[in-house]
Write an enzyme that holds these catalytic residues in place. Sequence first.
Site, PDB file in Angstrom:
ATOM      1  N   GLN A 194       0.828  -1.201   0.000  1.00 32.89           N
ATOM      2  CA  GLN A 194       0.000   0.000   0.000  1.00 32.89           C
ATOM      3  C   GLN A 194       0.865   1.255   0.000  1.00 32.89           C
ATOM      4  O   GLN A 194       0.357   2.356  -0.128  1.00 32.89           O
ATOM      5  CB  GLN A 194      -0.875   0.035   1.261  1.00 32.89           C
ATOM      6  CG  GLN A 194      -2.008  -0.952   1.283  1.00 32.89           C
ATOM      7  CD  GLN A 194      -2.716  -0.957   2.630  1.00 32.89           C
ATOM      8  OE1 GLN A 194      -2.574  -1.897   3.395  1.00 32.89           O
ATOM      9  NE2 GLN A 194      -3.476   0.081   2.937  1.00 32.89           N
ATOM     10  N   PHE A 225      -6.242  -4.173   3.142  1.00 33.83           N
ATOM     11  CA  PHE A 225      -7.017  -3.842   4.353  1.00 33.83           C
ATOM     12  C   PHE A 225      -6.162  -3.262   5.481  1.00 33.83           C
ATOM     13  O   PHE A 225      -6.495  -3.427   6.656  1.00 33.83           O
ATOM     14  CB  PHE A 225      -7.795  -5.077   4.842  1.00 33.83           C
ATOM     15  CG  PHE A 225      -8.631  -5.711   3.759  1.00 33.83           C
ATOM     16  CD1 PHE A 225      -9.726  -5.040   3.244  1.00 33.83           C
ATOM     17  CD2 PHE A 225      -8.291  -6.951   3.227  1.00 33.83           C
ATOM     18  CE1 PHE A 225     -10.489  -5.599   2.223  1.00 33.83           C
ATOM     19  CE2 PHE A 225      -9.042  -7.511   2.205  1.00 33.83           C
ATOM     20  CZ  PHE A 225     -10.151  -6.839   1.702  1.00 33.83           C
ATOM     21  N   GLU A 229       0.175  -1.894   4.693  1.00 32.65           N
ATOM     22  CA  GLU A 229       0.606  -0.495   4.832  1.00 32.65           C
ATOM     23  C   GLU A 229       2.060  -0.442   5.282  1.00 32.65           C
ATOM     24  O   GLU A 229       2.818   0.405   4.824  1.00 32.65           O
ATOM     25  CB  GLU A 229      -0.301   0.264   5.816  1.00 32.65           C
ATOM     26  CG  GLU A 229       0.005   1.759   5.862  1.00 32.65           C
ATOM     27  CD  GLU A 229      -1.007   2.602   6.628  1.00 32.65           C
ATOM     28  OE1 GLU A 229      -2.137   2.138   6.858  1.00 32.65           O
ATOM     29  OE2 GLU A 229      -0.653   3.738   6.991  1.00 32.65           O
ATOM     30  N   ARG A 307      -5.969   7.718  16.448  1.00 34.29           N
ATOM     31  CA  ARG A 307      -7.268   7.688  15.756  1.00 34.29           C
ATOM     32  C   ARG A 307      -8.337   7.078  16.675  1.00 34.29           C
ATOM     33  O   ARG A 307      -9.486   7.513  16.658  1.00 34.29           O
ATOM     34  CB  ARG A 307      -7.171   6.946  14.419  1.00 34.29           C
ATOM     35  CG  ARG A 307      -8.469   6.993  13.617  1.00 34.29           C
ATOM     36  CD  ARG A 307      -8.301   6.483  12.185  1.00 34.29           C
ATOM     37  NE  ARG A 307      -7.699   7.462  11.312  1.00 34.29           N
ATOM     38  CZ  ARG A 307      -8.383   8.408  10.649  1.00 34.29           C
ATOM     39  NH1 ARG A 307      -9.692   8.472  10.743  1.00 34.29           N
ATOM     40  NH2 ARG A 307      -7.758   9.271   9.880  1.00 34.29           N
ATOM     41  N   ARG A 339      -8.248  -1.672   8.514  1.00 32.63           N
ATOM     42  CA  ARG A 339      -9.456  -0.909   8.173  1.00 32.63           C
ATOM     43  C   ARG A 339     -10.137  -0.278   9.401  1.00 32.63           C
ATOM     44  O   ARG A 339     -10.642  -0.980  10.271  1.00 32.63           O
ATOM     45  CB  ARG A 339     -10.433  -1.825   7.456  1.00 32.63           C
ATOM     46  CG  ARG A 339     -11.386  -1.098   6.535  1.00 32.63           C
ATOM     47  CD  ARG A 339     -12.143  -2.108   5.725  1.00 32.63           C
ATOM     48  NE  ARG A 339     -12.751  -1.499   4.558  1.00 32.63           N
ATOM     49  CZ  ARG A 339     -13.283  -2.199   3.548  1.00 32.63           C
ATOM     50  NH1 ARG A 339     -13.271  -3.500   3.573  1.00 32.63           N
ATOM     51  NH2 ARG A 339     -13.830  -1.581   2.524  1.00 32.63           N
ATOM     52  N   PHE A 341      -8.445   1.602  11.558  1.00 33.47           N
ATOM     53  CA  PHE A 341      -7.220   2.153  12.146  1.00 33.47           C
ATOM     54  C   PHE A 341      -7.454   2.674  13.572  1.00 33.47           C
ATOM     55  O   PHE A 341      -7.153   3.820  13.887  1.00 33.47           O
ATOM     56  CB  PHE A 341      -6.743   3.297  11.235  1.00 33.47           C
ATOM     57  CG  PHE A 341      -5.263   3.575  11.262  1.00 33.47           C
ATOM     58  CD1 PHE A 341      -4.360   2.751  10.614  1.00 33.47           C
ATOM     59  CD2 PHE A 341      -4.771   4.703  11.905  1.00 33.47           C
ATOM     60  CE1 PHE A 341      -3.001   3.035  10.611  1.00 33.47           C
ATOM     61  CE2 PHE A 341      -3.400   4.997  11.916  1.00 33.47           C
ATOM     62  CZ  PHE A 341      -2.525   4.157  11.260  1.00 33.47           C
ATOM     63  N   ALA A 508      -6.030   5.446   5.199  1.00 38.76           N
ATOM     64  CA  ALA A 508      -6.878   6.467   5.804  1.00 38.76           C
ATOM     65  C   ALA A 508      -8.047   6.837   4.879  1.00 38.76           C
ATOM     66  O   ALA A 508      -8.568   7.951   4.962  1.00 38.76           O
ATOM     67  CB  ALA A 508      -6.051   7.713   6.177  1.00 38.76           C
ATOM     68  N   GLU A 718     -13.117   3.092   4.708  1.00 39.92           N
ATOM     69  CA  GLU A 718     -13.176   2.575   6.078  1.00 39.92           C
ATOM     70  C   GLU A 718     -14.475   2.864   6.845  1.00 39.92           C
ATOM     71  O   GLU A 718     -14.925   2.015   7.619  1.00 39.92           O
ATOM     72  CB  GLU A 718     -11.998   3.134   6.897  1.00 39.92           C
ATOM     73  CG  GLU A 718     -10.647   2.653   6.430  1.00 39.92           C
ATOM     74  CD  GLU A 718      -9.534   3.487   7.042  1.00 39.92           C
ATOM     75  OE1 GLU A 718      -9.378   4.656   6.638  1.00 39.92           O
ATOM     76  OE2 GLU A 718      -8.839   2.977   7.927  1.00 39.92           O
TER      77      GLU A 718
HETATM   78  N1  MTE Z   1     -11.331  -2.670  -0.363  1.00 42.14           N
HETATM   79  C1  MTE Z   1     -10.791  -3.778  -0.922  1.00 42.14           C
HETATM   80  N2  MTE Z   1     -11.483  -4.439  -1.856  1.00 42.14           N
HETATM   81  N3  MTE Z   1      -9.562  -4.243  -0.545  1.00 42.14           N
HETATM   82  C2  MTE Z   1      -8.822  -3.598   0.432  1.00 42.14           C
HETATM   83  O1  MTE Z   1      -7.717  -4.031   0.750  1.00 42.14           O
HETATM   84  N4  MTE Z   1      -8.717  -1.721   2.036  1.00 42.14           N
HETATM   85  C3  MTE Z   1      -9.495  -0.756   2.843  1.00 42.14           C
HETATM   86  C4  MTE Z   1     -10.449   0.026   1.963  1.00 42.14           C
HETATM   87  N5  MTE Z   1     -11.186  -0.858   1.089  1.00 42.14           N
HETATM   88  C5  MTE Z   1      -9.378  -2.432   1.044  1.00 42.14           C
HETATM   89  C6  MTE Z   1     -10.649  -1.987   0.587  1.00 42.14           C
HETATM   90  C7  MTE Z   1      -8.676   0.183   3.595  1.00 42.14           C
HETATM   91  S1  MTE Z   1      -8.024  -0.305   5.062  1.00 42.14           S
HETATM   92  C8  MTE Z   1      -8.480   1.469   3.167  1.00 42.14           C
HETATM   93  S2  MTE Z   1      -7.630   2.593   4.099  1.00 42.14           S
HETATM   94  C9  MTE Z   1      -9.010   1.941   1.875  1.00 42.14           C
HETATM   95  O2  MTE Z   1      -9.689   0.896   1.159  1.00 42.14           O
HETATM   96  C10 MTE Z   1      -7.834   2.460   1.043  1.00 42.14           C
HETATM   97  O3  MTE Z   1      -8.207   2.852  -0.225  1.00 42.14           O
HETATM   98  P1  MTE Z   1      -8.853   4.276  -0.551  1.00 42.14           P
HETATM   99  O4  MTE Z   1      -8.109   5.294   0.224  1.00 42.14           O
HETATM  100  O5  MTE Z   1      -8.677   4.394  -2.011  1.00 42.14           O
HETATM  101  O6  MTE Z   1     -10.277   4.173  -0.137  1.00 42.14           O
HETATM  102  N1  HPA Z   2      -4.738   5.981   8.742  1.00 45.42           N
HETATM  103  C1  HPA Z   2      -3.923   5.104   8.121  1.00 45.42           C
HETATM  104  N2  HPA Z   2      -2.615   5.204   8.138  1.00 45.42           N
HETATM  105  C2  HPA Z   2      -2.059   6.207   8.818  1.00 45.42           C
HETATM  106  C3  HPA Z   2      -2.847   7.155   9.485  1.00 45.42           C
HETATM  107  C4  HPA Z   2      -4.254   7.033   9.451  1.00 45.42           C
HETATM  108  O1  HPA Z   2      -4.997   7.836  10.019  1.00 45.42           O
HETATM  109  N3  HPA Z   2      -2.020   8.043  10.069  1.00 45.42           N
HETATM  110  C5  HPA Z   2      -0.770   7.639   9.773  1.00 45.42           C
HETATM  111  N4  HPA Z   2      -0.786   6.532   9.006  1.00 45.42           N
HETATM  112 MO1  MOS Z   3      -6.367   1.466   5.824  1.00 42.01          MO
HETATM  113  S1  MOS Z   3      -6.242   0.614   7.688  1.00 42.01           S
HETATM  114  O1  MOS Z   3      -5.923   3.061   6.445  1.00 42.01           O
HETATM  115  O2  MOS Z   3      -4.945   0.839   5.152  1.00 42.01           O
END
Ligand code: MTE
Ligand code: HPA
Ligand code: MOS
Length: 765
Positions: A194, A225, A229, A307, A339, A341, A508, A718
């Site tokens: 990520q 998910f 990260e 958070r 997800r 956090f 995030a 999230e």
């Molecule tokens: N959706 C799918 N299909 N697979 C994933 O790994 N990760 C989640 C969410 N949705 C995830 C997901 C998490 S933890 C985050 S922070 C966000 O997607 C990250 O992507 P975005 O910032 O583009 O929403």
């Molecule tokens: N979400 C996910 N990753 C992060 C964050 C957060 O709020 N802050 C620092 N790393």
């Molecule tokens: Mo999502 S836990 O911020 O990768």
Amino acid sequence: MKNIQHESAKYQVSGEAIYIDDMLVSDRLLHAYIYTSPHAHAKILSFNLDKAKKVRGVHAVLSYKDIPGRNQMGPVFHDELVLAENIVECVGQAMFIIAAENQRAADEAMDFIEVEYEILKPVLTIKDAIENNSLLQPERKIEIGDINAGFASSTHILEGEFESGGQEHWYLETQICLTIPGEGNEIKAYCSTQHPSETQTIIAEVLGIGKHEVELECRRMGGAFGGKETQANHLAAWSSLLAVKTNRPVKLRLFRDIDQKITGKRHPYYYKYKVGFDDKGKIIAADIRHYLNGGYATDLTMAILERGMLHAENAYFIPNMKIVAKPMKTNLPSNVAFRGFGAPQGIFCIENIIDKIAFALKKDTVEVQKENFYGIDDKNMTPYQTKLNHNRLYVIYDQIIKSSNYVKRKLEIDKFNKENDFEKKGIALTPVKFGISFTTAFLNQAGALINVYNDGTILVNHGGTEMGQGLFTKIRTIAALEFGVSLSRIKINATNTSKVPNTSATAASSGTDLNGMAVKNGIGKLKKRLADFTADLLKNEHQMSSKPQDIVFESDLIYDKNYSQIKYKFEELIKKAYIAQISLSATGFYRTPDIHFDRAGGKGNPFHYYAFGMGVSEVSVDILTGSLTVLRTDILHDVGESVLPNIDIGQIEGAFVQGMGWVTGEEMKYDDKGNLLNYSPDTYKIPGVRDIPQDFRVKLLENYPNYNTIRRSKAVGEPPFMLGMSVWFAIKYALASVCNHTIQPNLTLPATNENILLAIDGLTK
Ligand code: MTE
Ligand code: HPA
Ligand code: MOS
């Protein structure tokens, strides 16, 4: 925008999507394996790798002594070694790495590795850690008002403690990195990460080379998910060390069982609370303690803890509140982003407290929730001293109470429960208010590189990564809308650190907010250049007094809105611009405005805005077996103006089901030596198709555009995860009906069948 298909969908369905494990490299490819600690806590007295190195088919066996750069892979705090030195602090901690031609050779080498340990006592649970004062970092505090005065003026006080459990990410594609050494110090790595820029950084630091030598690429992940990260960095460090040592391509892919055993998970929490409230259930004061099980290293624990604290009040205005959070150190793998956090844990705590208040006052929980919702004027101050603006709690609440037919169904459920001894039903509502932005303010930045080729096709590079969430599909849509061209012209490139440098993690939930804006910014620069050129062209070719600001980009055409009789086709104009020596490539950049947070003071404006949503779930519980059926779930969620409704609804459904898994079937079990006992799908139960709500109704809140974000949208990844909690509260309600709501069930989170039965036992004894 009308719905369009997820850009990976057809490749995934046909099996053509190329994941890192599918990539053909060369017959020189070696496979990497990790030798991990069998002990939760031990001194390493000595080790000998000589025999292991001699096994046929083995090309390298490395220890920390073979690291040319820094033996360090902690992302923020530098307390996580690439390979253990004198001590191991959890079962599964990496000690040695092996490059071999095949598994058989690696297995044989593992058997020949000799290590002498002195076993130390492990700390495994949060309570153990509290007893031993075992902390990863100092505690943190956020405080508003005066809780003691608040308690003094409260009619009722409740006090207690409870816990919430961990969660395994269960991405379908396990952790993987493929490293290919080039000439000199060059390294090219394909990693399921990520955070490509941080993975690049860790490779450079561990190898002791400049980042400009390291190119990191990620086409897509098979799910992340939060689990990729920071943890992808580990695989990148290990495979790169072996690639450099052997001067051959090295692939490191964790088998499912190993992945589940050695990687970190969602932080389990232990909570203590004291809350004061009036006869209506309005909270006057709350004293909340969060204790996190951080595992053996800090990783992102402090950001997660933060958070969690910033969501400790969820959707509620609490005038006097103190939140203290402690990051406990235990001898388990370091727990990581997942997800939500920390927000799910913080929100679960206050929701459970609200539920307990309602129980104590014999009120419906939804009434107490509504009584406490953030309001306007003097009822919108958060514990961290920012005013909550654009509150959408009431509009969502009113709509969902109606559309879910909550009041009538609750009466029917009460009647059903009176008439049935062995099947009990429950219903509950969970609201969420989720802050959008990285709470580490500087991370809220993104970059893009837009290349227009002289045939009129467009390649968009941006810093975000695709993990299934649909980011690339959204960015492609945004690019088409901003450029006024059809989707077929636009391709989103694999994420690559040599195209867009110094990016933040896709995390995030801010992927679209940040990268979408950066792409818009880059396209804006190109449009400006092309508009100047078009205005000149109209002057020179057609003697029109055209102004750049009147040039329109629409439907694959470029023209002056005042002279619409002359329209250039997009590719025609691009070709002319190229001949005229106009640059057709631009970078884009974005930083979120006006956010800041003072950590020591516990105050500031950490979020650009909030996402809101509510879920109402109805469940049925078999009292004899503890078996659970989710009968119906209604969700109303706020995504502002949706960029792509089908993608957003998919995210809401997926997040809800994953949240439901956390609060129901997913439980981590360890033995007293720190070994995870359930590390594969036969014993670790994620939700399956039969577990999802039988009647699942997901709706987007309509007519509430967001302010100052890409196409007035809101982040979605999230926030809806929290709505899964409605299932847990519905179960709790169903169980309480066993004793006609005279005793609060002592239900644990997760509410597995076993834990449901134990809670029922407690009610009938
Ligand atoms: N959706 C799918 N299909 N697979 C994933 O790994 N990760 C989640 C969410 N949705 C995830 C997901 C998490 S933890 C985050 S922070 C966000 O997607 C990250 O992507 P975005 O910032 O583009 O929403
Ligand atoms: N979400 C996910 N990753 C992060 C964050 C957060 O709020 N802050 C620092 N790393
Ligand atoms: Mo999502 S836990 O911020 O990768």
